[in-house]
Scaffold this active site. Structure first.
Site, mmCIF file in Angstrom:
data_model
loop_
_atom_site.group_PDB
_atom_site.id
_atom_site.type_symbol
_atom_site.label_atom_id
_atom_site.label_comp_id
_atom_site.label_asym_id
_atom_site.label_seq_id
_atom_site.Cartn_x
_atom_site.Cartn_y
_atom_site.Cartn_z
ATOM 1 N N ASP A 148 -10.771 -1.736 13.417
ATOM 2 C CA ASP A 148 -9.507 -1.102 13.029
ATOM 3 C C ASP A 148 -8.563 -1.064 14.231
ATOM 4 O O ASP A 148 -8.543 -1.994 15.036
ATOM 5 C CB ASP A 148 -9.819 0.313 12.510
ATOM 6 C CG ASP A 148 -8.860 0.754 11.417
ATOM 7 O OD1 ASP A 148 -7.688 1.008 11.739
ATOM 8 O OD2 ASP A 148 -9.284 0.850 10.251
ATOM 9 N N HIS A 191 -4.661 5.214 12.669
ATOM 10 C CA HIS A 191 -5.376 4.744 11.480
ATOM 11 C C HIS A 191 -6.879 4.654 11.723
ATOM 12 O O HIS A 191 -7.685 5.138 10.926
ATOM 13 C CB HIS A 191 -4.820 3.390 11.050
ATOM 14 C CG HIS A 191 -5.300 2.898 9.726
ATOM 15 N ND1 HIS A 191 -6.415 2.114 9.581
ATOM 16 C CD2 HIS A 191 -4.801 3.076 8.472
ATOM 17 C CE1 HIS A 191 -6.580 1.814 8.297
ATOM 18 N NE2 HIS A 191 -5.616 2.389 7.605
ATOM 19 N N SER A 339 -7.590 2.475 2.323
ATOM 20 C CA SER A 339 -8.117 2.588 3.687
ATOM 21 C C SER A 339 -8.911 3.873 3.865
ATOM 22 O O SER A 339 -9.791 3.946 4.722
ATOM 23 C CB SER A 339 -6.974 2.575 4.711
ATOM 24 O OG SER A 339 -6.511 1.277 4.952
#
Length: 401
Positions: A148, A191, A339
């Site tokens: 990620d 994220h 996600s």
């Protein structure tokens, strides 16, 4: 804060990791080509045949950077063509998506992780997460590689929950410090920290292997994702979480996932946020796989999230709306998107593996124990395209036991 390692130290560490068939790139190739091969074929032979330079090599395939010649048609008629590399992978590859995951609300880290995050109480009740606490299965001994944007390496949620730092890697900066970089307002900042925090809420005793392949705007290179999958596999990951994807099929990522599966590593991929009857890659390719699963999102009423992609190839659904998790600088955030639902499943798999069942058994049980949501009225137009259903941790643990 963790600082980037000195170049000399990085070189020594990479030399010590000789078992990983991995060549960090100092330059980013524009295109790559992925060729099935065996150890009998040398790098020199491949470079002479296709031009370019070897960027990644395993015992089953090679990735060649900036090839100058197209390959001959492989046995069986498969033609492996050069593919775009730079910024071909994204958190949200669909240009028509509203990028829902970036609608973020931030809060301070006011309570300990052991007390839980209040925004998730309903979602965790929905999947009966308490059953894992009652069973004492918590992901112990399992490593989840999160490929990620990196993680905030100093966030309290990761205290004692990261693998040792020689197993970290940052493919964006080509060092061993996969720090989640950027600032609030940048599209993908936080994220990877968030995704990793979700995994640990489901499997609090698991370890996170942070591998950074995406920059702060959420894009990255195909070669880096493939390299990170190989790294994670060779460094002992049990589960790989891909809350990212591509709009087109990638030979490099496909062969890297196949390599991971050959070592009994399970791969979880987000379905995508386009609300279309098609999934992002590699999730689109995971139908009927024994070791890979694609994940879509439902709301707290088990209704398909308005943003979630769907289709015949979808594997499972999990909560993905208004999920609360870790965010850089000792904060939490609330986000929505597939996600967010993918790491719920990655954490569930880590819990299942901690029962000492085999990977194929764990994934099969997770699928078979899910709650059917086809009969919910709001899901009627998606019947047969929401996978096997929404995960149910109580039934999952019961099945495994």
């Amino acid at each position: 804060m963790h600082k980037p390692l000195m170049t000399a130290l990085t070189t020594l560490l990479l030399a010590a990791c000789a078992t990983t068939p991995h060549t960090p790139q100092t330059t980013r190739p524009d295109t790559i080509i992925t060729i099935p091969t065996t150890t009998a074929t040398t790098n020199t032979t491949l470079e002479q045949q296709y031009g370019g330079t070897i960027a990644l090599r395993t015992d089953t395939f090679a990735i060649i950077a900036n090839p100058t010649r197209q390959p001959l048609t492989a046995q069986g008629g498969k033609q492996h063509k050069a593919e775009k590399n730079k910024d071909a992978v994204n958190i949200d590859p669909s240009t028509k998506s509203e990028n829902v995951w970036s609608n973020v609300r931030y809060d301070g880290w006011n309570n300990s992780f052991s007390e839980g995050l209040p925004e998730n109480a309903q979602s965790w009740d929905q999947i009966e997460l308490k059953a894992t606490q009652e069973s004492n299965h918590n992901g112990s001994g399992q490593i989840v590689a999160v490929i990620d944007t990196g993680v905030d390496l100093d966030h309290p949620i990761f205290y004692n929950n990261l693998v040792s730092n020689e197993l970290w890697f940052d493919y964006v900066d080509n060092d061993h410090t996969p720090e989640d970089e950027g600032s609030i307002g940048q599209a993908a900042y936080g994220h990877g920290t968030f995704v990793s925090g979700v995994v640990l809420q489901i499997a609090p005793a698991a370890k996170i292997m942070p591998l950074r392949v995406l920059n702060s705007v959420g894009s990255g290179d195909t070669l880096d994702v493939a390299s990170a999958i190989i790294w994670a596999t060779d460094k002992g990951a049990n589960v790989i979480n891909l809350s990212l994807g591509t709009a087109q099929e990638s030979d490099a990522i496909t062969m890297a996932v196949t390599y991971a599966n050959s070592k009994n590593v399970l791969v979880v991929a987000a379905a995508g946020n386009s609300n279309k009857d098609t999934l992002d890659f590699p999730a689109q390719q995971f139908s009927d796989s024994k070791l890979n699963i694609s994940v879509g999102s439902v709301n707290s009423s088990d209704v398909k999230s308005a943003f979630s992609s769907y289709g015949m190839n979808l594997g499972l659904m999990a909560p993905g709306e208004n999920i609360q998790s870790a965010f850089p600088d000792n904060r939490t955030a609330i986000m929505s998107g597939t996600s967010m639902s993918a790491p719920v499943v990655s954490g569930a798999i880590a819990v299942g593996l901690s029962t000492l069942n085999k990977p194929e058994v764990v994934l099969s049980s997770l699928i078979n124990s899910s709650t059917n949501i086809n009969e919910i009225y709001e899901n009627s137009s998606f019947r047969g395209k929401l996978g096997s259903g929404r995960i149910n941790m109580r039934q999952f643990i019961d099945d495994l036991n």
